[in-house]
Design a protein around this motif. Structure first.
Motif, PDB file in Angstrom:
ATOM      1  N   ARG A  71       1.116  -1.255  -0.457  1.00 15.51           N
ATOM      2  CA  ARG A  71       0.442  -0.603  -0.178  1.00 15.51           C
ATOM      3  C   ARG A  71       0.489   1.199  -0.098  1.00 15.51           C
ATOM      4  NH1 ARG A  71       0.834  -1.833   4.865  1.00 15.51           N
ATOM      5  NH2 ARG A  71       1.137  -0.577   6.795  1.00 15.51           N
ATOM      6  N   PHE A  72       0.165   2.534  -0.280  1.00 15.97           N
ATOM      7  CA  PHE A  72       0.754   3.451  -0.311  1.00 15.97           C
ATOM      8  C   PHE A  72       0.351   4.539   1.198  1.00 15.97           C
ATOM      9  CE2 PHE A  72       0.463   3.126  -4.962  1.00 15.97           C
ATOM     10  CZ  PHE A  72       1.371   3.520  -5.523  1.00 15.97           C
ATOM     11  N   SER A  73       1.481   4.559   1.225  1.00 17.77           N
ATOM     12  CA  SER A  73       1.125   5.752   3.115  1.00 17.77           C
ATOM     13  C   SER A  73       1.489   6.921   3.313  1.00 17.77           C
ATOM     14  CB  SER A  73       1.355   4.571   4.603  1.00 17.77           C
ATOM     15  OG  SER A  73       0.973   4.447   5.920  1.00 17.77           O
ATOM     16  N   SER A  74       1.380   7.622   4.757  1.00 14.99           N
ATOM     17  CA  SER A  74       2.181   9.016   4.765  1.00 14.99           C
ATOM     18  C   SER A  74       2.614   9.558   6.024  1.00 14.99           C
ATOM     19  CB  SER A  74       0.716  10.297   4.374  1.00 14.99           C
ATOM     20  OG  SER A  74       1.501  11.205   4.638  1.00 14.99           O
ATOM     21  N   PHE A  75       3.384   9.871   6.329  1.00 13.76           N
ATOM     22  CA  PHE A  75       3.607  10.306   7.690  1.00 13.76           C
ATOM     23  C   PHE A  75       3.411  11.554   8.368  1.00 13.76           C
ATOM     24  CE2 PHE A  75       8.104   8.243   6.904  1.00 13.76           C
ATOM     25  CZ  PHE A  75       7.247   7.128   7.634  1.00 13.76           C
ATOM     26  N   TYR A  76       1.946  12.205   7.200  1.00 13.67           N
ATOM     27  CA  TYR A  76       1.741  13.104   7.333  1.00 13.67           C
ATOM     28  C   TYR A  76       0.071  13.160   9.234  1.00 13.67           C
ATOM     29  CZ  TYR A  76      -2.005  16.953   7.715  1.00 13.67           C
ATOM     30  OH  TYR A  76      -2.169  17.810   8.175  1.00 13.67           O
ATOM     31  N   PRO A  77       0.033  14.110  10.087  1.00 20.01           N
ATOM     32  CA  PRO A  77       0.531  15.382  10.173  1.00 20.01           C
ATOM     33  C   PRO A  77       2.055  15.059  10.872  1.00 20.01           C
ATOM     34  CG  PRO A  77      -0.915  14.499  11.844  1.00 20.01           C
ATOM     35  CD  PRO A  77       0.124  13.814  11.295  1.00 20.01           C
ATOM     36  N   ALA A  78       2.937  13.807  10.930  1.00 11.33           N
ATOM     37  CA  ALA A  78       4.279  14.567  11.817  1.00 11.33           C
ATOM     38  C   ALA A  78       5.299  14.968  10.471  1.00 11.33           C
ATOM     39  CB  ALA A  78       4.901  13.360  12.046  1.00 11.33           C
ATOM     40  N   GLY A  79       5.125  14.784   8.754  1.00  9.49           N
ATOM     41  CA  GLY A  79       5.665  15.244   7.884  1.00  9.49           C
ATOM     42  C   GLY A  79       4.715  14.609   6.458  1.00  9.49           C
ATOM     43  N   LEU A 123       5.921  18.128   0.209  1.00  8.71           N
ATOM     44  CA  LEU A 123       4.939  18.061  -0.518  1.00  8.71           C
ATOM     45  C   LEU A 123       4.080  19.467   0.481  1.00  8.71           C
ATOM     46  CD1 LEU A 123       4.031  15.142  -1.705  1.00  8.71           C
ATOM     47  CD2 LEU A 123       4.788  16.690  -3.209  1.00  8.71           C
ATOM     48  N   GLY A 124       3.160  20.107  -0.518  1.00  9.87           N
ATOM     49  CA  GLY A 124       2.316  20.844  -0.150  1.00  9.87           C
ATOM     50  C   GLY A 124       1.206  19.948   1.459  1.00  9.87           C
ATOM     51  N   ASP A 125       0.444  20.256   1.942  1.00 14.22           N
ATOM     52  CA  ASP A 125      -0.658  20.025   3.016  1.00 14.22           C
ATOM     53  C   ASP A 125      -1.576  19.423   2.031  1.00 14.22           C
ATOM     54  OD1 ASP A 125       0.645  20.144   4.998  1.00 14.22           O
ATOM     55  OD2 ASP A 125      -0.939  21.669   6.154  1.00 14.22           O
ATOM     56  N   ASP A 126      -1.876  20.310   0.313  1.00 16.72           N
ATOM     57  CA  ASP A 126      -3.176  20.037  -0.298  1.00 16.72           C
ATOM     58  C   ASP A 126      -2.573  19.252  -1.664  1.00 16.72           C
ATOM     59  OD1 ASP A 126      -4.845  22.088   0.566  1.00 16.72           O
ATOM     60  OD2 ASP A 126      -4.685  23.628  -0.435  1.00 16.72           O
ATOM     61  N   HIS A 129      -2.473  15.523   0.581  1.00 15.69           N
ATOM     62  CA  HIS A 129      -3.803  14.856   0.351  1.00 15.69           C
ATOM     63  C   HIS A 129      -4.877  14.659  -0.762  1.00 15.69           C
ATOM     64  CE1 HIS A 129      -3.857  15.593   4.835  1.00 15.69           C
ATOM     65  NE2 HIS A 129      -4.041  16.908   4.675  1.00 15.69           N
ATOM     66  N   ASP A 130      -4.243  15.340  -2.037  1.00 14.85           N
ATOM     67  CA  ASP A 130      -4.707  14.985  -3.281  1.00 14.85           C
ATOM     68  C   ASP A 130      -3.680  13.686  -3.862  1.00 14.85           C
ATOM     69  OD1 ASP A 130      -6.613  17.190  -2.934  1.00 14.85           O
ATOM     70  OD2 ASP A 130      -5.627  18.420  -4.319  1.00 14.85           O
ATOM     71  N   VAL A 131      -2.788  14.045  -4.020  1.00 14.83           N
ATOM     72  CA  VAL A 131      -1.901  13.028  -4.428  1.00 14.83           C
ATOM     73  C   VAL A 131      -1.981  11.154  -3.469  1.00 14.83           C
ATOM     74  CG1 VAL A 131       0.661  11.740  -4.744  1.00 14.83           C
ATOM     75  CG2 VAL A 131       0.287  14.602  -5.088  1.00 14.83           C
ATOM     76  N   LEU A 132      -1.975  10.948  -2.548  1.00 17.35           N
ATOM     77  CA  LEU A 132      -1.927  10.429  -1.628  1.00 17.35           C
ATOM     78  C   LEU A 132      -3.952   9.635  -1.383  1.00 17.35           C
ATOM     79  CD1 LEU A 132      -0.947   8.235   0.784  1.00 17.35           C
ATOM     80  CD2 LEU A 132      -1.890   9.835   2.638  1.00 17.35           C
ATOM     81  N   ALA A 133      -4.773  10.634  -2.115  1.00 16.77           N
ATOM     82  CA  ALA A 133      -6.244  10.139  -2.395  1.00 16.77           C
ATOM     83  C   ALA A 133      -5.930   9.453  -3.572  1.00 16.77           C
ATOM     84  CB  ALA A 133      -7.077  10.987  -2.387  1.00 16.77           C
ATOM     85  N   SER A 134      -5.219   9.681  -4.242  1.00 18.63           N
ATOM     86  CA  SER A 134      -5.199   8.896  -5.580  1.00 18.63           C
ATOM     87  C   SER A 134      -4.241   7.738  -5.627  1.00 18.63           C
ATOM     88  CB  SER A 134      -4.739  10.275  -6.367  1.00 18.63           C
ATOM     89  OG  SER A 134      -5.291  11.263  -6.979  1.00 18.63           O
ATOM     90  N   LEU A 135      -3.662   7.743  -5.206  1.00 17.34           N
ATOM     91  CA  LEU A 135      -2.131   6.689  -5.086  1.00 17.34           C
ATOM     92  C   LEU A 135      -3.236   5.660  -3.924  1.00 17.34           C
ATOM     93  CD1 LEU A 135       0.897   8.279  -4.585  1.00 17.34           C
ATOM     94  CD2 LEU A 135       0.283   7.047  -6.002  1.00 17.34           C
ATOM     95  N   LYS A 136      -4.036   6.122  -2.970  1.00 20.54           N
ATOM     96  CA  LYS A 136      -4.266   4.952  -2.370  1.00 20.54           C
ATOM     97  C   LYS A 136      -5.420   4.261  -3.048  1.00 20.54           C
ATOM     98  CE  LYS A 136      -3.917   6.501   2.305  1.00 20.54           C
ATOM     99  NZ  LYS A 136      -4.203   5.956   3.363  1.00 20.54           N
ATOM    100  N   LYS A 137      -6.282   4.400  -4.353  1.00 19.80           N
ATOM    101  CA  LYS A 137      -6.828   3.896  -4.973  1.00 19.80           C
ATOM    102  C   LYS A 137      -6.013   2.408  -5.523  1.00 19.80           C
ATOM    103  CE  LYS A 137      -9.776   7.248  -5.766  1.00 19.80           C
ATOM    104  NZ  LYS A 137     -10.553   8.605  -6.826  1.00 19.80           N
ATOM    105  N   ILE A 138      -4.755   2.378  -5.597  1.00 16.88           N
ATOM    106  CA  ILE A 138      -4.025   1.934  -6.421  1.00 16.88           C
ATOM    107  C   ILE A 138      -3.906   0.911  -5.372  1.00 16.88           C
ATOM    108  CG2 ILE A 138      -1.793   1.251  -7.701  1.00 16.88           C
ATOM    109  CD1 ILE A 138      -1.862   4.656  -8.367  1.00 16.88           C
ATOM    110  N   GLU A 139      -3.944  -0.600  -6.003  1.00 17.36           N
ATOM    111  CA  GLU A 139      -3.063  -1.714  -5.551  1.00 17.36           C
ATOM    112  C   GLU A 139      -1.847  -2.498  -5.481  1.00 17.36           C
ATOM    113  OE1 GLU A 139      -6.305  -5.039  -5.973  1.00 17.36           O
ATOM    114  OE2 GLU A 139      -8.119  -4.555  -5.804  1.00 17.36           O
ATOM    115  N   LEU A 140      -1.479  -2.612  -4.490  1.00 12.14           N
ATOM    116  CA  LEU A 140       0.322  -2.416  -4.922  1.00 12.14           C
ATOM    117  C   LEU A 140       0.726  -4.469  -4.361  1.00 12.14           C
ATOM    118  CD1 LEU A 140       2.294   0.050  -2.456  1.00 12.14           C
ATOM    119  CD2 LEU A 140       1.862  -0.375  -5.183  1.00 12.14           C
TER     120      LEU A 140
END
Length: 171
Positions: A71-79, A123-126, A129-140
């Protein structure tokens, strides 16, 4: 000089990661896709040599293993970092404990070690969130055999290169 320790996954996974990194990671051209085991730190030549001796010794006890990115993930809000996440970080956590022990222990690490492969940062906050929302739809479903670790140093042009490679020789 700045030195660090990393693992490089298979070429297939590196190519997949680079298809995103070239758009979302400003360090794309400085280092190949990797999993950082020990954060960069300024070392003398003696410290580099000592680290190489340590790695030669401890890698004899590590058995090669497989990792699986699911999966794709993020360290937000820490980074504002997007990364490829592992289905089970246990094999890398075990390798980290062995490698980053003794003189290579990271006693002042400001966060818990979380093995990952960065594909986007700064990356900026917006945008995050936009990129991560798109990536989370991709199966890994990406698997790589891990049988070595690399001692790296940073060159004058800020790129990272391998100083020495250590094969896992455990049984």
């Amino acid at each position: 000089m700045n030195c660090g320790i990393a693992i490089f996954p298979s070429k297939e996974i590196q190519d997949f990661a680079n298809s995103y990194r070239k758009r979302f990671d400003p360090n794309y051209n400085r280092i190949a896709p990797h999993l950082t085991l020990r954060e960069p730190e300024a070392w003398s030549w003696n410290q580099l040599s000592s680290a190489a001796d340590h790695l030669e010794q401890v890698t004899s006890t590590i058995t090669p293993f497989d990792i699986h990115f699911n999966r794709f993930s993020s360290f937000y809000p820490a980074g504002n970092v997007i990364y490829l996440a592992l289905s089970s970080p246990d094999p890398l956590l075990k390798a980290y404990k062995v490698i980053c022990s003794g003189e290579l222990a990271e006693n002042s690490r400001p966060y818990h070690f979380n093995p990952h492969l960065t594909i986007g940062q700064e990356l900026g906050d917006d945008e995050l969130h936009d990129v991560l929302a798109s990536l989370k739809k991709i199966e890994l479903d990406l698997t790589s055999r891990i049988d070595r670790v690399h001692l790296l140093y940073q060159t004058d042009n800020q790129a990272w290169t391998v100083h020495q490679t250590f094969l896992f020789r455990g049984v």
